[in-house]
Motif scaffolding. Structure first.
Motif, PDB file in Angstrom:
ATOM      1  N   ILE A 142     -48.611 -49.626 -75.331  1.00 13.92           N
ATOM      2  CA  ILE A 142     -47.918 -51.017 -75.403  1.00 13.92           C
ATOM      3  C   ILE A 142     -48.591 -51.861 -74.434  1.00 13.92           C
ATOM      4  CG2 ILE A 142     -45.904 -52.176 -75.399  1.00 13.92           C
ATOM      5  CD1 ILE A 142     -44.217 -49.717 -76.186  1.00 13.92           C
ATOM      6  N   SER A 143     -48.876 -53.131 -75.041  1.00 12.47           N
ATOM      7  CA  SER A 143     -49.497 -54.178 -73.964  1.00 12.47           C
ATOM      8  C   SER A 143     -48.661 -55.509 -74.009  1.00 12.47           C
ATOM      9  CB  SER A 143     -50.841 -54.397 -74.479  1.00 12.47           C
ATOM     10  OG  SER A 143     -51.280 -55.686 -73.590  1.00 12.47           O
ATOM     11  N   ALA A 144     -48.262 -55.965 -73.079  1.00 12.36           N
ATOM     12  CA  ALA A 144     -47.496 -57.284 -73.180  1.00 12.36           C
ATOM     13  C   ALA A 144     -48.362 -58.354 -72.624  1.00 12.36           C
ATOM     14  CB  ALA A 144     -46.371 -57.155 -72.016  1.00 12.36           C
ATOM     15  N   ASP A 145     -49.629 -57.957 -72.415  1.00 13.33           N
ATOM     16  CA  ASP A 145     -50.529 -59.318 -72.207  1.00 13.33           C
ATOM     17  C   ASP A 145     -51.621 -59.371 -73.091  1.00 13.33           C
ATOM     18  OD1 ASP A 145     -51.732 -56.965 -71.249  1.00 13.33           O
ATOM     19  OD2 ASP A 145     -51.485 -57.398 -69.179  1.00 13.33           O
ATOM     20  N   ALA A 146     -51.654 -59.068 -74.408  1.00 13.62           N
ATOM     21  CA  ALA A 146     -52.656 -59.094 -75.397  1.00 13.62           C
ATOM     22  C   ALA A 146     -53.748 -58.260 -75.005  1.00 13.62           C
ATOM     23  CB  ALA A 146     -53.094 -60.709 -75.432  1.00 13.62           C
ATOM     24  N   GLY A 147     -53.460 -57.292 -74.600  1.00 20.20           N
ATOM     25  CA  GLY A 147     -54.268 -56.106 -74.287  1.00 20.20           C
ATOM     26  C   GLY A 147     -55.166 -55.996 -73.071  1.00 20.20           C
TER      27      GLY A 147
ATOM     28  N   TYR B  81     -63.455 -49.723 -71.532  1.00 19.66           N
ATOM     29  CA  TYR B  81     -62.704 -48.373 -71.796  1.00 19.66           C
ATOM     30  C   TYR B  81     -61.025 -48.824 -72.144  1.00 19.66           C
ATOM     31  CZ  TYR B  81     -66.066 -44.769 -70.844  1.00 19.66           C
ATOM     32  OH  TYR B  81     -67.179 -44.214 -71.095  1.00 19.66           O
ATOM     33  N   LEU B  82     -60.594 -48.400 -73.237  1.00 19.08           N
ATOM     34  CA  LEU B  82     -59.142 -48.728 -73.394  1.00 19.08           C
ATOM     35  C   LEU B  82     -58.384 -47.486 -72.832  1.00 19.08           C
ATOM     36  CD1 LEU B  82     -56.756 -50.336 -75.001  1.00 19.08           C
ATOM     37  CD2 LEU B  82     -56.803 -48.720 -76.514  1.00 19.08           C
ATOM     38  N   ARG B  83     -58.967 -46.154 -72.782  1.00 22.03           N
ATOM     39  CA  ARG B  83     -58.211 -45.005 -72.277  1.00 22.03           C
ATOM     40  C   ARG B  83     -59.549 -44.003 -71.867  1.00 22.03           C
ATOM     41  NH1 ARG B  83     -53.270 -43.084 -70.051  1.00 22.03           N
ATOM     42  NH2 ARG B  83     -53.583 -41.001 -69.792  1.00 22.03           N
ATOM     43  N   ARG B  84     -59.998 -43.965 -70.669  1.00 23.12           N
ATOM     44  CA  ARG B  84     -60.937 -42.881 -70.260  1.00 23.12           C
ATOM     45  C   ARG B  84     -60.467 -41.631 -70.149  1.00 23.12           C
ATOM     46  NH1 ARG B  84     -66.296 -44.595 -66.647  1.00 23.12           N
ATOM     47  NH2 ARG B  84     -67.780 -43.044 -67.735  1.00 23.12           N
ATOM     48  N   GLU B  85     -60.210 -41.096 -71.177  1.00 27.62           N
ATOM     49  CA  GLU B  85     -59.582 -39.658 -71.157  1.00 27.62           C
ATOM     50  C   GLU B  85     -59.971 -38.964 -72.338  1.00 27.62           C
ATOM     51  OE1 GLU B  85     -55.334 -37.090 -70.626  1.00 27.62           O
ATOM     52  OE2 GLU B  85     -55.354 -39.318 -69.970  1.00 27.62           O
ATOM     53  N   TRP B  86     -60.486 -37.761 -72.175  1.00 23.68           N
ATOM     54  CA  TRP B  86     -61.040 -37.162 -73.543  1.00 23.68           C
ATOM     55  C   TRP B  86     -59.726 -36.562 -74.344  1.00 23.68           C
ATOM     56  CZ3 TRP B  86     -65.700 -33.765 -71.871  1.00 23.68           C
ATOM     57  CH2 TRP B  86     -66.916 -34.604 -71.471  1.00 23.68           C
TER      58      TRP B  86
ATOM     59  N   SER C 242     -53.808 -55.083 -70.298  1.00 17.48           N
ATOM     60  CA  SER C 242     -53.351 -53.778 -69.571  1.00 17.48           C
ATOM     61  C   SER C 242     -52.361 -53.058 -70.485  1.00 17.48           C
ATOM     62  CB  SER C 242     -52.601 -54.305 -68.177  1.00 17.48           C
ATOM     63  OG  SER C 242     -51.362 -54.979 -68.515  1.00 17.48           O
ATOM     64  N   TRP C 243     -52.265 -51.757 -70.193  1.00 17.93           N
ATOM     65  CA  TRP C 243     -51.607 -50.792 -71.372  1.00 17.93           C
ATOM     66  C   TRP C 243     -50.640 -50.069 -70.528  1.00 17.93           C
ATOM     67  CZ3 TRP C 243     -52.023 -51.472 -76.591  1.00 17.93           C
ATOM     68  CH2 TRP C 243     -53.104 -52.417 -77.167  1.00 17.93           C
ATOM     69  N   GLU C 244     -49.533 -49.693 -71.202  1.00 21.37           N
ATOM     70  CA  GLU C 244     -48.522 -48.851 -71.004  1.00 21.37           C
ATOM     71  C   GLU C 244     -48.673 -47.659 -71.896  1.00 21.37           C
ATOM     72  OE1 GLU C 244     -43.849 -48.691 -71.292  1.00 21.37           O
ATOM     73  OE2 GLU C 244     -44.560 -50.545 -71.226  1.00 21.37           O
TER      74      GLU C 244
END
Length: 286
Positions: A158-163, A121-126, A165-167
């Motif tokens: 935004i990811s500073a570590d090639a995906g 999951y990149l973002r597990r929020e419906w 983790s994400w902000e």
């Protein structure tokens, strides 16, 4: 000069197709993906792909890239990250059957998309959705436009570590709403976002960011009309910008491209690629 070449003809089992994405793989192939099913959000909706190998003049026959039994898969997105890995993102409807009930998932390939790693999951929020390709900033960060299908506004990942983790943040809120932003970084480091509008007979929204997408200016009316359809933008090798869009306040034809030579401040040149009746929409441009 331009060339028009079909990639996919509707299947009797999957007559409705939509929302294409395209990428140049690290080895130079072109890889395209889209979703198709009985209708948009149908339980049989799957994601298909086709490849045009480097040096070839035709696309390979379409193949199923992803099919979650009993659930609609949609909004495919292909891109290459700063480490040279190929990403495939999509959403799967996990709830009653609307985009509001979808989560963003992804896989990574190290061999140009012939095989893929595990799903995560990149973002597990419906309700969070994707559409346009990300922008790789001069810092090496990945800036990925997302949007909230429930509230109809843009959100930036935004990811500073090639995906790894994400902000998430950088909301752009308008009335009527906006979704499916396309973003470029200007020569001075600021960002320009153009967005699809909600409702009918609308115009593109436009906003800028001076802190690499963490916050945005108040969105204003953009340079062209928008009939509530997708857009996409890219920077050419010579530094100019090209926007692909429907240059009309209603309907989804014609399909146009516009050229800017001043970082998107003006768009003096507009050309029509497709003018026939029908839907020539949801462009993906690289």
């Amino acid at each position: 000069m331009f060339e028009s070449q079909p990639v996919f003809a509707p299947l009797s089992t999957h007559p409705s197709c939509h929302c294409a994405t395209i990428v140049e793989t690290p080895r130079g192939d072109l890889l395209a993906a889209w979703y198709a099913g009985a209708y948009e959000t149908a339980p049989d909706q799957a994601i298909f792909c086709a490849r045009r190998p480097l040096g070839a003049t035709a696309w390979t026959p379409p193949e199923v890239l992803l099919d979650t039994p009993g659930h609609a898969d949609g909004q495919p997105l292909l891109f290459v990250d700063p480490r040279g890995r190929l990403w495939f993102l999509w959403v799967t409807i996990e709830g009653p059957g609307r985009w509001n009930d979808a989560s963003i998932m992804g896989r990574i390939s190290n061999d140009d998309g012939y095989t893929w790693g595990e799903t995560r999951y990149l973002r597990r929020e419906w309700g969070w959705m994707i559409r346009n390709k990300p922008t790789i900033l001069d810092t090496g960060e990945i800036l990925l436009p997302l949007y909230d299908e429930r509230q109809w506004h843009t959100v930036i990942g935004i990811s500073a570590d090639a995906g790894e983790s994400w902000e998430f943040g950088g909301e752009i809120i308008t009335h009527p709403g906006n979704i499916q932003a396309t973003v470029i970084q200007r020569a001075d480091g600021t960002l320009l976002a153009l967005m699809r509008t909600g409702g009918t007979r609308g115009y593109l929204w436009q906003a800028t960011s001076a802190d690499r997408g963490r916050s945005w200016s108040r969105a204003v009316r953009g340079p062209f009309p928008n009939p509530n359809s997708g857009i996409d933008m890219v920077r050419l090798a010579n530094g100019h910008l090209v926007l692909a869009f429907n240059n009309t306040p209603h309907g989804r034809t014609p399909l146009n491209v516009a050229l800017s030579t001043d970082e998107g401040h003006t768009w003096p040149v507009v050309r029509a690629l497709e003018t026939s009746l029908g839907e020539y929409s949801y462009p993906a441009i690289i």
